[in-house]
Scaffold this active site. Structure first.
Site, mmCIF file in Angstrom:
data_model
loop_
_atom_site.group_PDB
_atom_site.id
_atom_site.type_symbol
_atom_site.label_atom_id
_atom_site.label_comp_id
_atom_site.label_asym_id
_atom_site.label_seq_id
_atom_site.Cartn_x
_atom_site.Cartn_y
_atom_site.Cartn_z
ATOM 1 C CG ASP A 207 -2.060 1.165 1.093
ATOM 2 O OD1 ASP A 207 -2.431 1.385 0.122
ATOM 3 O OD2 ASP A 207 -2.278 1.744 2.322
ATOM 4 C CB SER A 231 -6.387 2.845 0.365
ATOM 5 O OG SER A 231 -5.038 2.987 0.389
ATOM 6 C CD GLN A 281 -4.310 0.792 -2.783
ATOM 7 O OE1 GLN A 281 -3.717 1.659 -3.368
ATOM 8 N NE2 GLN A 281 -4.114 0.301 -1.575
#
Length: 300
Positions: A207, A231, A281
């Site tokens: 991430d 996110s 993502q």
């Protein structure tokens, strides 16, 4: 505990407070929201602690629902959805101050011999990580010195990150740039020999830079940001065993950005070019100063 890698292992070492219930620390940081990779990594630890036998994680799917508060513990509640002959499924809910901030579903697969095997070759032939400067070295080279805030971050950073295409500092450098980015990464120190720790550490790292690919055509990666980003959801598929304290290449691209959301895809390879992990993502992007930035977690 001065070693950032040791601090990461400690961060992933959850306290079990009841059957299927775990508590994780959330360090007091200057970030607006808890780092999403931390929550995903801790949730995966909680899921893995409730499985038995040799069943590594093969996939996870997660949603970031609310912003987490730095410095406030997070409780992870695990639901044992299924224990089959080959697959184990767990659902994890992360709760902070009585509110659900994150959901994760993880699947574990007992290793077996496949009938066939193939993979596409890596998209790029990246130079060796040792030949590339660290992020801190690039910043020093450009600015002449490392600003105090970056120096503090560098001391806490659990991963060594080296950009294959170097950092972009000016509007001219991003002109006509494709929405792609690639970095070499590895933990800054040994992480021990527990495979679950390495999987959760890489989940943490996944991430950190993935949404860079969305930003590249819009603004320089370093310097003053024009967008707040968070996110929204995160999915990973784990293909082969690996160690997160050994070099891996994270190749990232963004096929689309529209409606305030940007999609990013990542492929993680070892130094021999074997595909280890696939990542997808979606992130939310809004100009600074806009209200209603209620998305859950910040990226790096």
């Amino acid at each position: 505990m001065n070693n950032p890698a040791e601090r990461l292992v400690d961060l992933l070492d959850l306290e079990q407070i009841e059957l299927n219930i775990f508590r994780g620390r959330s360090p007091e940081e200057s970030l607006q929201r808890v780092f999403g990779g931390q929550v995903a990594g801790q949730a995966l630890v909680a899921a893995g602690r409730t499985t038995e036998g040799d069943r590594p994680v093969h996939s996870l799917h997660a949603y970031f629902l609310r912003p987490g508060r730095p410095g406030v513990p997070i409780v992870y509640q695990v639901e044992r959805v299924r224990d089959g002959r080959s697959f184990t499924t767990r659902r994890v809910t992360a709760v902070q101050q009585g509110r659900t901030i994150f959901n994760l579903t993880a699947s574990f697969h007992q290793p077996e011999q496949g009938a066939f095997e193939h993979q596409l070759p890596p998209r790029i032939a990246a130079p060796s990580p040792e030949s590339l400067p660290t992020v801190a070295e690039e910043i020093k080279e450009h600015l002449g010195a490392l600003p105090e805030q970056w120096e503090r971050m560098a001391r806490r950073q659990p991963f060594d990150i080296r950009y294959v295409d170097r950092l972009r500092w000016t509007e001219e450098e991003i002109k006509d740039a494709e929405p792609r980015s690639a970095v070499w990464m590895r933990a800054v120190g040994p992480l021990g020999d527990d495979p679950l720790v390495h999987t959760c550490a890489l989940t943490y790292a996944s991430d950190m830079t993935l949404l860079d690919a969305v930003r590249i055509p819009v603004e320089p990666l370093w310097g003053r940001r024009g967008f707040d980003m968070a996110s929204l959801d995160h999915a990973m598929w784990f293909h082969r065993p690996f160690r997160a304290d050994e070099w891996f290449l994270y190749d990232q691209e963004s096929p689309i950005a529209t409606g305030g959301r940007g999609l990013a895809r990542g492929r993680i390879y070892d130094t021999e070019g074997r595909l280890l992990v696939s990542v997808v993502q979606e992130g939310l992007f809004r100009p600074y100063g806009e209200r209603h930035m209620d998305a859950p977690t910040t990226s790096a």
